[in-house]
Design a protein around this motif. Sequence first.
Motif, mmCIF file in Angstrom:
data_model
loop_
_atom_site.group_PDB
_atom_site.id
_atom_site.type_symbol
_atom_site.label_atom_id
_atom_site.label_comp_id
_atom_site.label_asym_id
_atom_site.label_seq_id
_atom_site.Cartn_x
_atom_site.Cartn_y
_atom_site.Cartn_z
ATOM 1 N N ALA A 1 1.084 -1.549 -0.290
ATOM 2 C CA ALA A 1 0.154 -0.332 0.045
ATOM 3 C C ALA A 1 1.171 1.111 0.486
ATOM 4 C CB ALA A 1 -0.657 -0.445 1.755
ATOM 5 N N ALA A 2 2.337 1.442 1.088
ATOM 6 C CA ALA A 2 2.700 2.066 0.745
ATOM 7 C C ALA A 2 3.951 2.500 -0.411
ATOM 8 C CB ALA A 2 4.012 2.206 1.580
ATOM 9 N N MET A 3 4.259 1.376 -0.944
ATOM 10 C CA MET A 3 4.676 1.329 -2.634
ATOM 11 C C MET A 3 4.196 1.701 -3.435
ATOM 12 S SD MET A 3 6.857 -1.537 -2.546
ATOM 13 C CE MET A 3 6.111 -2.672 -2.471
ATOM 14 N N GLN A 4 2.791 1.469 -3.386
ATOM 15 C CA GLN A 4 1.170 2.182 -4.570
ATOM 16 C C GLN A 4 1.218 3.552 -3.989
ATOM 17 O OE1 GLN A 4 -1.042 -0.524 -4.577
ATOM 18 N NE2 GLN A 4 -0.128 -1.317 -6.934
ATOM 19 N N ALA A 5 0.933 4.147 -2.947
ATOM 20 C CA ALA A 5 0.429 5.125 -2.638
ATOM 21 C C ALA A 5 1.885 6.632 -2.872
ATOM 22 C CB ALA A 5 0.524 5.821 -1.362
ATOM 23 N N MET A 6 2.756 6.509 -3.144
ATOM 24 C CA MET A 6 4.427 6.928 -3.245
ATOM 25 C C MET A 6 3.811 6.716 -4.760
ATOM 26 S SD MET A 6 8.135 6.144 -2.578
ATOM 27 C CE MET A 6 9.099 5.415 -3.598
ATOM 28 N N PHE A 7 3.898 5.696 -5.478
ATOM 29 C CA PHE A 7 3.693 5.673 -6.744
ATOM 30 C C PHE A 7 3.088 7.042 -8.065
ATOM 31 C CE2 PHE A 7 5.191 1.210 -6.690
ATOM 32 C CZ PHE A 7 7.181 1.745 -6.533
ATOM 33 N N HIS A 8 1.544 6.130 -6.768
ATOM 34 C CA HIS A 8 0.345 7.527 -6.889
ATOM 35 C C HIS A 8 0.647 8.214 -6.537
ATOM 36 C CE1 HIS A 8 -3.474 8.175 -7.883
ATOM 37 N NE2 HIS A 8 -3.631 8.768 -6.995
ATOM 38 N N SER B 1 6.382 18.846 -7.056
ATOM 39 C CA SER B 1 8.512 18.455 -6.031
ATOM 40 C C SER B 1 8.364 17.172 -5.960
ATOM 41 C CB SER B 1 7.909 19.672 -5.578
ATOM 42 O OG SER B 1 6.415 19.280 -4.946
ATOM 43 N N VAL B 2 7.580 16.476 -5.417
ATOM 44 C CA VAL B 2 7.962 15.290 -4.885
ATOM 45 C C VAL B 2 8.464 14.113 -5.374
ATOM 46 C CG1 VAL B 2 5.786 13.332 -6.195
ATOM 47 C CG2 VAL B 2 6.392 13.261 -3.721
ATOM 48 N N LEU B 3 8.962 14.721 -6.825
ATOM 49 C CA LEU B 3 9.891 13.583 -8.197
ATOM 50 C C LEU B 3 10.780 12.986 -7.559
ATOM 51 C CD1 LEU B 3 9.004 15.331 -11.385
ATOM 52 C CD2 LEU B 3 7.672 13.729 -10.128
ATOM 53 N N TYR B 4 12.132 14.637 -6.843
ATOM 54 C CA TYR B 4 12.698 14.215 -5.896
ATOM 55 C C TYR B 4 13.385 13.046 -5.173
ATOM 56 C CZ TYR B 4 18.397 14.313 -5.524
ATOM 57 O OH TYR B 4 19.385 14.572 -5.441
ATOM 58 N N ALA B 5 12.044 13.489 -4.100
ATOM 59 C CA ALA B 5 12.199 12.328 -3.524
ATOM 60 C C ALA B 5 12.135 10.428 -3.491
ATOM 61 C CB ALA B 5 11.019 12.992 -2.401
ATOM 62 N N VAL B 6 10.695 10.828 -4.334
ATOM 63 C CA VAL B 6 10.566 9.159 -4.702
ATOM 64 C C VAL B 6 11.845 8.939 -5.570
ATOM 65 C CG1 VAL B 6 9.115 7.838 -6.305
ATOM 66 C CG2 VAL B 6 7.891 10.175 -4.850
ATOM 67 N N ALA B 7 12.046 8.943 -6.252
ATOM 68 C CA ALA B 7 13.452 8.977 -7.180
ATOM 69 C C ALA B 7 14.572 8.468 -6.032
ATOM 70 C CB ALA B 7 14.060 9.555 -8.051
ATOM 71 N N LEU C 1 8.038 5.625 -12.729
ATOM 72 C CA LEU C 1 8.924 6.138 -13.204
ATOM 73 C C LEU C 1 8.521 6.415 -14.843
ATOM 74 C CD1 LEU C 1 11.896 3.536 -12.396
ATOM 75 C CD2 LEU C 1 11.458 5.610 -11.596
ATOM 76 N N ALA C 2 7.837 6.023 -15.758
ATOM 77 C CA ALA C 2 7.880 6.248 -17.259
ATOM 78 C C ALA C 2 7.090 8.232 -16.713
ATOM 79 C CB ALA C 2 6.815 5.421 -17.988
ATOM 80 N N CYS C 3 5.908 7.791 -15.624
ATOM 81 C CA CYS C 3 4.755 8.807 -15.681
ATOM 82 C C CYS C 3 6.302 10.249 -15.486
ATOM 83 C CB CYS C 3 4.018 8.373 -15.042
ATOM 84 S SG CYS C 3 2.793 9.414 -14.900
ATOM 85 N N MET C 4 7.174 9.808 -14.553
ATOM 86 C CA MET C 4 7.905 11.217 -13.730
ATOM 87 C C MET C 4 8.534 11.456 -15.070
ATOM 88 S SD MET C 4 9.109 8.691 -10.989
ATOM 89 C CE MET C 4 10.307 10.044 -9.992
ATOM 90 N N VAL C 5 9.165 10.591 -16.228
ATOM 91 C CA VAL C 5 10.068 11.134 -17.128
ATOM 92 C C VAL C 5 9.129 12.466 -17.543
ATOM 93 C CG1 VAL C 5 11.583 10.257 -19.109
ATOM 94 C CG2 VAL C 5 11.533 9.450 -17.469
ATOM 95 N N LYS C 6 7.645 11.696 -18.148
ATOM 96 C CA LYS C 6 7.371 12.065 -19.194
ATOM 97 C C LYS C 6 7.088 13.956 -18.930
ATOM 98 C CE LYS C 6 4.303 9.043 -20.483
ATOM 99 N NZ LYS C 6 2.500 7.711 -20.233
ATOM 100 N N SER C 7 7.181 13.963 -17.462
ATOM 101 C CA SER C 7 6.968 15.451 -16.966
ATOM 102 C C SER C 7 7.922 16.541 -17.533
ATOM 103 C CB SER C 7 6.704 15.248 -15.143
ATOM 104 O OG SER C 7 7.490 16.530 -15.060
#
Length: 931
Positions: free
Chosen positions: A581-588, A596-602, A660-666
């Motif tokens: 659940a935590a992993m999917q919440a982070m991906f969401h 601004s959350v991108l760097y922390a997720v990566a 990750l693919a969604c993050m790159v599209k940003s």
Amino acid sequence: GAPCAGIPGPSPGSGRCGARGRVTAGSRRQVTAEQLRARGNALFQAGDHGAALAAYTEALSLSDAVPERAVLHRNRAACYLKLEDYAKAEADATKAIEADGRDVKALFRRSQALQQLGRLDQAIGDLQRCVSLEPRNKAFQEALRALGSSMHEKMKTMSCTDSKVEQMFQILLDPEEEDADKKQKAVQNLIVLAREEAGAEKIFQSDGVRLLTQLLDTAKADLMLAALRTLVGLCSGHRSRTLAILAEVGAPRLSAVLGVEHEQVSLAACNLLHVMFDSLKEGLQKDFRGKEDAVVLDSSRDLKLLIKHLLELLALEGASAHGRDNALNLLIKVVPRKSPKETNNSMSLWVIDQGLKKILEVGSTVCGSPGSLPVTENSRMSASVLLSKLYEDLKCDAERENFHHLCEDYVRGWFEGHELPGKLRAIQTVSCLLQGPSDAGNRVLELEGIMDSVLSLCASVCEAHQLVAVEALIHAADKAKRASFITANGVSLLKEIYKHSERDSIRIRALVGLCKLGSAGGTDFSMKQFAEGSTMKLAKQCRKWLCNEAIDTGTRRWAVEGLAYLTFDADVKEEFVEDKAAMQAMFHLAKSEDRSVLYAVASTLVNCTNSYDHEEPDPQMLELAKYAKQHIPEQHPKDKPEFVKRRVRKLLMAGVVSALACMVKSENPALTNSCRELISRVFLALVEEAEDRGGVVAQGGGKALIPLSLEGTEVGQTKAAQALAKITITSNPEMAFPGERIYEVVRPLVSLLHLQRTGLENFEGLMALTNLAGISERLRQKILKERAVPMIEGYMFEEHELIRLAATECMCNMAMSKEVQELFLAEGSDRLKLMVLYSGEEDEKLRRAASGTLAMLTALHPPICKRIPEVTVHWLEILQALLLSPSAELQHRGAVVVMNMMAAAREVAEQLIASEMLEILSVLAKDKDKP
């Protein structure tokens, strides 16, 4: 029968056997083709055009006679016309006409195909030829008349495009026009027309810019969008039109449209301004280099005018929040130099002097305070990125010193004499600078009273004030200059806040501050700041907040920030990947609007996959360190490869690739080069195991890796290129990278061959290019164009046997290209000699690759056969050794080379026969086990 234009179907023709008596093989074959043609005619008459086409095509494969082939091509053209494949109909009719230029049926069919393809002038030419050959044929005359009038209509339409343009504008600008469909059609027509150069010029010449300006002034979203999108077509790649449009529409109006509340209109204005910047910069860089200075100054003056209005928009209270974001994004894209090779950074210097304080106005905004600027959750982050880019663009200490002074003046201006609201603005500015150019952030943090205010405001009873202070403390915590001071003063304060605050928004931030201070030991297991178990408790709390959807996104982002630090600890990583659940919440969150959350997720993912750089310590230095009783870094037992492999599997199952693919599209500034590097590192870890690569590609990983391999830090580009290589080696490249995408993969793979890359990167690059080179000539041409061949040749001399083998295999596939074959005959080159000698090496795989290349070269380029005896005296014994080898594959390659050499030249054949070659071949020819 006589050729008649009235019969569009196939002609029976006259296929009679010429020879009497004994039927020859040739005539029997002709009868078969004739039968197929007769069957085709019957099928065509019955209306089965597809089957008729197949019969004619088969007949073509059996027929050598030119007249018969011409009739079959003509008949196929009739089928293609019925099947509405006009390009193929034209091609077949042309083949019939090449055989007989007076074939009126073929000419007529070609004119019909050309007419459908829109090439009316060529269609008229064919019809005129028909009429001149058969002047009494009424069908031809009628067709020519009809085509002539439609050509006339087309010319008339062309000449009245002006009036059409006027008509479109009339519909759009008429306040009484209520037909929505009519308006929509006019909008579409305008935009489509503007995309073509001729149409764009027509609009421009027809007073279009003035009319488009009127559309912009209507303040109606649909009309404004139409005007902006049409202007994009007019400005694209056309500097002089862009200058004229800018003069007529005006920078203030464009800036005002960018700042409107309507999100789509603002975005369209942003797109138009970007296109205008590109067109004006093109003029500066290309056409006008070295021409009179006045022209150059002209263009830079217009650029500065646009930038000046963008900077003013940043601090304008009436501008919308997303308009402000769009202005920041534009400035990030167009102001700093694209690469350090460009020497001129005058635009950045000008922006710092004219607009640094305006950028800081956005960065210092305290949401919810009276008179604050409207901003989005991304605005302050975008301001930090822009400041960082401007600071990185500076070339000397004097320029950097000026930047520092401007920042210090701004912070002092708010801090002194503005009471509490001013102090909050000053502290918010410090946060913004620490997230961007941290050197400047550290400088202002050292100004008198700033740090004390941060610490005292952390205990404020007002949530908004406390938020600002705690965030500043967090940003200061991971900047080494202040960390020791904050560890001494801040930890106890943050613990107090974390334990006793009633607000989750404050507690979560205090927790992140503690996480940052607690992770100072990095991945070193023996250097933990906190008591045993407290790291796990903090991580558990972070995961709990992350999954709580009742908390706003901005606050949940801080939970990811906390995990980014806590996941240095392997126990935390293990628990995190068990919590789906935590992993999917982070991906969401990674896919949400808040970028601004991108760097922390990566960062969290890099920690979980252990894809950071870790150097193996020198054993001798370790012994010395122990002797001197110095600290020695230790690896956590749960960071061993088997644990990492299991964590990667869990992340893949939870859907990490699509996040990750969604993050790159940003397109957001938050996707900085360092953020891209982190994502590349994670991707490389995800494709480490061959069995996982198919899944990564299926979820969009292959597509996402291409932009990562072409843009960003050098390390990031290399990691992404290596991930692409791993995919290309074990997957079918045409499936992994469909369509044109496969050609985009070549450049990143070639970059892995550069000398500064590691041996493994060289090896994987060569293996991947070997796969691509075996697919098609177009791919081989792309590899040649990227200048890869000299590098591939260089690695054929490499000491490491696997790299040498990979380079030779790659050259074997590249040898299918004519240009590469010619290289083996170049004067003074040892390429061919090396291939012959490698064919006699002990390493069987290398012999197989080299002898395979020789087999290919001697078959495709016979002159090479003559050169083989000249390059080395050992050529005969090497060929004989191949034929006598216990390996059937090597024998086969040797036999092909000898066969090609026998066929190529008499003198070479004589040398082969004079040796023991004939006896060896005689023995091999009798070997029933090796067909």
